[in-house]
Design a protein around this motif. Structure first.
Motif, PDB file in Angstrom:
ATOM      1  N   CYS A  41      -6.299   2.679  -1.491  1.00  0.00           N
ATOM      2  CA  CYS A  41      -7.333   1.726  -1.067  1.00  0.00           C
ATOM      3  C   CYS A  41      -8.561   2.473  -0.534  1.00  0.00           C
ATOM      4  O   CYS A  41      -9.700   2.077  -0.790  1.00  0.00           O
ATOM      5  CB  CYS A  41      -6.790   0.769  -0.007  1.00  0.00           C
ATOM      6  SG  CYS A  41      -5.744  -0.536  -0.702  1.00  0.00           S
ATOM      7  N   TRP A  62      -4.705  -1.328   4.547  1.00  0.00           N
ATOM      8  CA  TRP A  62      -5.630  -0.789   3.548  1.00  0.00           C
ATOM      9  C   TRP A  62      -6.272   0.502   4.067  1.00  0.00           C
ATOM     10  O   TRP A  62      -6.536   1.420   3.306  1.00  0.00           O
ATOM     11  CB  TRP A  62      -6.713  -1.828   3.207  1.00  0.00           C
ATOM     12  CG  TRP A  62      -6.150  -3.055   2.540  1.00  0.00           C
ATOM     13  CD1 TRP A  62      -4.937  -3.149   1.928  1.00  0.00           C
ATOM     14  CD2 TRP A  62      -6.765  -4.338   2.436  1.00  0.00           C
ATOM     15  NE1 TRP A  62      -4.763  -4.428   1.440  1.00  0.00           N
ATOM     16  CE2 TRP A  62      -5.864  -5.184   1.729  1.00  0.00           C
ATOM     17  CE3 TRP A  62      -7.985  -4.872   2.860  1.00  0.00           C
ATOM     18  CZ2 TRP A  62      -6.154  -6.523   1.453  1.00  0.00           C
ATOM     19  CZ3 TRP A  62      -8.281  -6.195   2.573  1.00  0.00           C
ATOM     20  CH2 TRP A  62      -7.367  -7.013   1.881  1.00  0.00           C
ATOM     21  N   CYS A  80      -3.988   3.397   3.502  1.00  0.00           N
ATOM     22  CA  CYS A  80      -3.556   3.610   2.118  1.00  0.00           C
ATOM     23  C   CYS A  80      -4.526   4.547   1.398  1.00  0.00           C
ATOM     24  O   CYS A  80      -5.724   4.226   1.290  1.00  0.00           O
ATOM     25  CB  CYS A  80      -3.509   2.261   1.408  1.00  0.00           C
ATOM     26  SG  CYS A  80      -3.246   2.385  -0.354  1.00  0.00           S
ATOM     27  N   CYS A  95      -1.576  -4.319  -1.981  1.00  0.00           N
ATOM     28  CA  CYS A  95      -2.502  -3.197  -2.130  1.00  0.00           C
ATOM     29  C   CYS A  95      -3.603  -3.639  -3.102  1.00  0.00           C
ATOM     30  O   CYS A  95      -3.321  -4.112  -4.198  1.00  0.00           O
ATOM     31  CB  CYS A  95      -1.767  -1.973  -2.673  1.00  0.00           C
ATOM     32  SG  CYS A  95      -2.866  -0.569  -2.909  1.00  0.00           S
ATOM     33  N   VAL A  96      -4.846  -3.462  -2.660  1.00  0.00           N
ATOM     34  CA  VAL A  96      -5.962  -3.899  -3.508  1.00  0.00           C
ATOM     35  C   VAL A  96      -6.172  -2.914  -4.662  1.00  0.00           C
ATOM     36  O   VAL A  96      -6.624  -3.281  -5.743  1.00  0.00           O
ATOM     37  CB  VAL A  96      -7.259  -4.011  -2.667  1.00  0.00           C
ATOM     38  CG1 VAL A  96      -8.417  -4.535  -3.517  1.00  0.00           C
ATOM     39  CG2 VAL A  96      -7.030  -4.936  -1.483  1.00  0.00           C
ATOM     40  N   CYS A 122       0.840  -1.194   0.000  1.00  0.00           N
ATOM     41  CA  CYS A 122       0.000   0.000   0.000  1.00  0.00           C
ATOM     42  C   CYS A 122       0.875   1.243   0.000  1.00  0.00           C
ATOM     43  O   CYS A 122       2.031   1.234   0.426  1.00  0.00           O
ATOM     44  CB  CYS A 122      -0.937  -0.026   1.200  1.00  0.00           C
ATOM     45  SG  CYS A 122      -2.377  -1.046   0.875  1.00  0.00           S
ATOM     46  N   ASN A 123       0.230   2.313  -0.459  1.00  0.00           N
ATOM     47  CA  ASN A 123       0.953   3.538  -0.782  1.00  0.00           C
ATOM     48  C   ASN A 123       0.938   4.512   0.399  1.00  0.00           C
ATOM     49  O   ASN A 123       0.156   5.454   0.420  1.00  0.00           O
ATOM     50  CB  ASN A 123       0.275   4.135  -2.030  1.00  0.00           C
ATOM     51  CG  ASN A 123       0.898   5.453  -2.425  1.00  0.00           C
ATOM     52  OD1 ASN A 123       2.013   5.771  -2.026  1.00  0.00           O
ATOM     53  ND2 ASN A 123       0.150   6.223  -3.205  1.00  0.00           N
TER      54      ASN A 123
HETATM   55 ZN    ZN Z   1      -3.552   0.088  -0.842  1.00  0.00          ZN
END
Ligand code: ZN
Ligand code: ACM
Length: 719
Positions: A330, A324, A327, A286-287, A267-268
């Motif tokens: 997300c 998540w 993020c 990361c989704v 994730c970012n």
């Molecule tokens: Zn993410």
């Protein structure tokens, strides 16, 4: 269909020679006469059973003659689809042994039934011919189509030879699925040709790998992986033995390993390395990152092409969703889709995995968390591990479910309180596994229609720290629990524990020994009365004892007189099996002198030092250790004891230790003297004077994890 509940054919069950005809097939009738297998007996088989014929000849050395199905002095392997999947009939006549299978698996099961009628040496490939068997006619079929065992090769690497050995052992026990846990935070074990870095880097941890060391093996680079070619061989080896391999790539959590190789999949948000001593702890995909699905498509595409199984396990357990929630991508995805709960992100991720699998002609296997919301399509297969309730929920929602709650089926759990292993699910032995009862657990007839079978599990976090010191660890943890699993998955437990245990001891111990299994025996009973120990074993095993810390073993033949009960530990041996050590309770008894624990590393809010000082549980430091960091145990009163054990890290999860360091003892609370080095984060002190304080001092910079675990001191009283 389960044949066991069909009416038993008339006539008493035959008594076979040797008297090890168990487990008795569902339908069995004695026939007159005996059959001799000689070196001239021919092995005749229908062409699709040629691999089975080759397999059989590894155990019974008779010549092959595939084209004479009606010959006398023959073992005849045939197919009879009318019998049903995996069902067999075994007819031993004076001049012919006829094994018919409903399919290949059925014929394989029939061959195993024949093995059980022969002396145990057959399992070692050392059957002496001629061999005589009483004539009989038997039919049987398994209770469940799915009889599985999971091995975690991600935490502890098991090489191709080790896996083949296990497949062979499982196949002798009627287990027909090997669920291979091929990826986790600590290792990636299957070659992906389009991304060789996944194994070349991710197959190894520690040393110069970007994958940090965890679970023992601190100083060396540790790992290994299967090439696709090796795995192809393993798959074929398993198929001959009626074992299907179900690979697992654990997603979207448990992915710290691949995230160490490909950090961009995380994730970012800024890495959490400040509080974690340089160790980015993010472990989930990361989704929202679309490029992730291209990589996953590459990986799963190759996995689908390699493994013939209809189901590919894609994980779904224990996802840390705080990643998540932190993020922005997300969060934005959730907003765009009107999602309110991050579990819906897991649903979305799993749907995309299902779509990739479907494009490759496969269906998903998932851990039970993945169907918590119930939105995942029903063509998946659920693995219910968290609890019986998780299995009840999944079956109630109509998902095909493999039942494997940890408190019955996780064979990495300890078997009694003082043995090795984890204990978070339960402490249990084969008897508890054997006793698993669907009706008593509340499964309705409707829910039972969604139970595809049972699975045992061996997660290997603790295993790595047992090699090479305890080479029998895996076998010891798994057998006879796998025997109990296989029995209830094949035929249930109607005969009751006493009868099953008798059979295990009188017939199956010898088989396991011939298979080379280093199995666990049930502990001997030990009593101390009027100055003497008596020990008994109800399984015919030999009893031994140890005195004090000496490794010298004494054979127990009569009561042992002693005035030092705490120094005696008893155990048994039977061929390749051993029992745990059993000691007088006073040996283990601990006391809880008032203590205050402080540390230079600060204490975590969630796990404060008062947990350990109150003997209530674990404490954690606020950060990882550096050189000269310390943990101080200050006792309220000087403590007189025969032994004091101080441990950092978690015995069952040995990673958050002070990797190297030493202990200092103080008898007055102010001056300290060095008392010895830590070994695997712990030290046992045997103070001759009352102890006022102990200090553990770190000599390492970083244990590879974000904190140190502090345990309550274990103090053994002077007797
Ligand atoms: Zn993410
Ligand atoms: C599991 O034990 N996390 C499946």
């Amino acid at each position: 269909m389960k044949l066991r509940h069909l009416i038993l054919l008339t006539g008493a069950l035959c008594t076979l020679s040797p008297a090890v005809a168990q487990p008795s097939p569902a339908r069995q009738e004695p026939c007159p006469g005996t059959c001799r297998i000689t070196p001239q007996t021919m092995l005749c088989y229908e062409t699709p059973l040629a691999p089975l014929a080759d397999y059989l000849r590894e155990y019974i050395n008779v010549p092959k003659a595939s084209d004479s199905m009606s010959a006398d002095e023959a073992i005849v392997l045939s197919l009879d689809p009318a019998l049903g999947s995996e069902a067999y009939s075994l007819h031993i006549r004076p001049h012919r042994i006829e094994i018919a299978g409903g399919d290949y698996g059925g014929a394989f099961n029939g061959v195993q039934a024949l093995f059980r009628l022969l002396p145990p040496e057959v399992y070692a490939g050392q059957l002496k011919l001629p061999a005589e068997i009483a004539c009989t006619k038997a039919e049987d079929a398994p209770r469940f189509p799915y009889r599985g065992m999971m091995l975690d090769v991600a935490r502890t690497w098991i090489d191709a030879a080790g896996i083949k050995r296990y497949i062979n052992l499982l196949s002798h026990h009627g287990i027909n699925k090997l669920h291979l846990h091929l990826s986790d935070d600590e290792g990636w074990r299957i070659e992906i040709k389009s991304h060789p870095e996944l194994t070349e880097i991710g197959g190894f941890r520690g040393g110069d790998s970007p994958v940090r060391p965890v679970y023992g093996k601190w100083d060396e680079k540790y790992g290994g992986y299967y090439t696709q070619q090796q795995m192809g061989e393993i798959i074929r080896y398993a198929a001959v033995r009626n074992v299907e391999i179900i690979p697992e790539i654990d997603l979207p959590g448990h992915s710290r390993n691949i995230a160490s190789v490909h950090p961009e999949i995380r994730c970012n948000y800024p890495p959490d390395t400040v509080s974690t001593n340089g160790y980015d702890y993010r472990s989930a995909w990361c989704v929202a990152r679309e490029a992730n699905y291209a990589l996953l498509s590459d990986i799963l595409g190759e996995v689908c092409a390699l493994f013939p199984s209809e189901y590919i396990h894609v994980g779904g357990d224990e996802v840390d969703m705080t990643q998540w929630k932190s993020c922005p991508d997300c969060r934005a995805l959730m907003q765009r889709r009107g999602m309110t709960d991050p579990h819906q992100l897991e649903d979305l991720f799993m749907e995309r995995m299902a779509a990739i699998l479907a494009a490759n002609g496969k269906r998903p296997g998932v851990w039970n968390e993945a169907v918590r919301t119930g939105s995942l399509a029903h063509d998946c297969r659920v693995y219910g591990w968290e609890s019986v309730k998780a299995c009840l929920d999944a079956t109630a929602k109509g998902y095909q479910t493999v039942v494997m709650p940890g408190q019955y089926f996780y064979f990495d759990m300890r078997q009694t309180p003082h043995e090795d292993g984890h204990d978070w699910a339960a402490i249990f032995d084969a008897r508890k596994t054997y006793g698993f009862d669907f009706a008593a657990q509340g499964f309705s007839a409707g829910q039972m229609r969604h139970v595809v079978g049972l699975e045992g599990t061996f997660f290997s976090e603790a295993y790595v720290s047992h090699e090479p010191e305890k080479p029998d660890y895996l076998d010891y943890m798994c057998f006879p629990r796998i025997c109990a699993l296989s029995r209830i998955a094949w035929s249930g437990n109607d005969e009751g524990w006493e009868a099953y245990y008798k059979e295990l001891v009188s017939a199956h111990y010898d088989r396991m020994a011939a298979m080379g299994i280093r199995f666990r025996l049930f502990p001997p009973k030990v009593n101390y009365r009027e100055g003497a120990f008596t020990a008994t074993a109800d399984d015919g095993s030999e009893i031994y004892y140890l005195v004090g810390d000496s490794p010298e073993e004494h054979r127990y033949t009569r009561p042992v007189k002693t005035d030092k009960p705490h120094l005696y530990r008893f155990f048994t041996r039977y061929k390749s099996g051993r029992s745990p050590l059993v000691a007088d309770k006073s040996y283990y008894r601990t006391i809880t002198p008032a203590v205050t624990i402080t540390t230079s590393m600060g204490e975590s809010k969630q796990f404060p030092c008062t947990n350990a000082s109150g003997y209530k549980g674990l404490s954690r430091t606020r950060r990882a250790c550096r050189q000269q960091d310390w943990v101080l145990y200050m006792f309220e009163q000087p403590v007189k004891c025969r032994e004091m054990y101080l441990q950092t890290g978690n015995r069952q999860l040995p990673k958050t230790i002070i990797t190297t360091g030493y202990a200092e003892v103080s008898y007055d609370g102010t001056t300290f003297e060095r008392a010895g080095d830590l070994e695997k984060g712990s030290i046992t002190l045997k103070p001759e004077r009352p102890v006022q304080a102990v200090r553990i001092v770190s000599t390492c910079d970083d244990n590879g994890t974000p904190y140190v675990t502090i345990q309550p001191p274990q103090v053994k009283p002077v007797l």
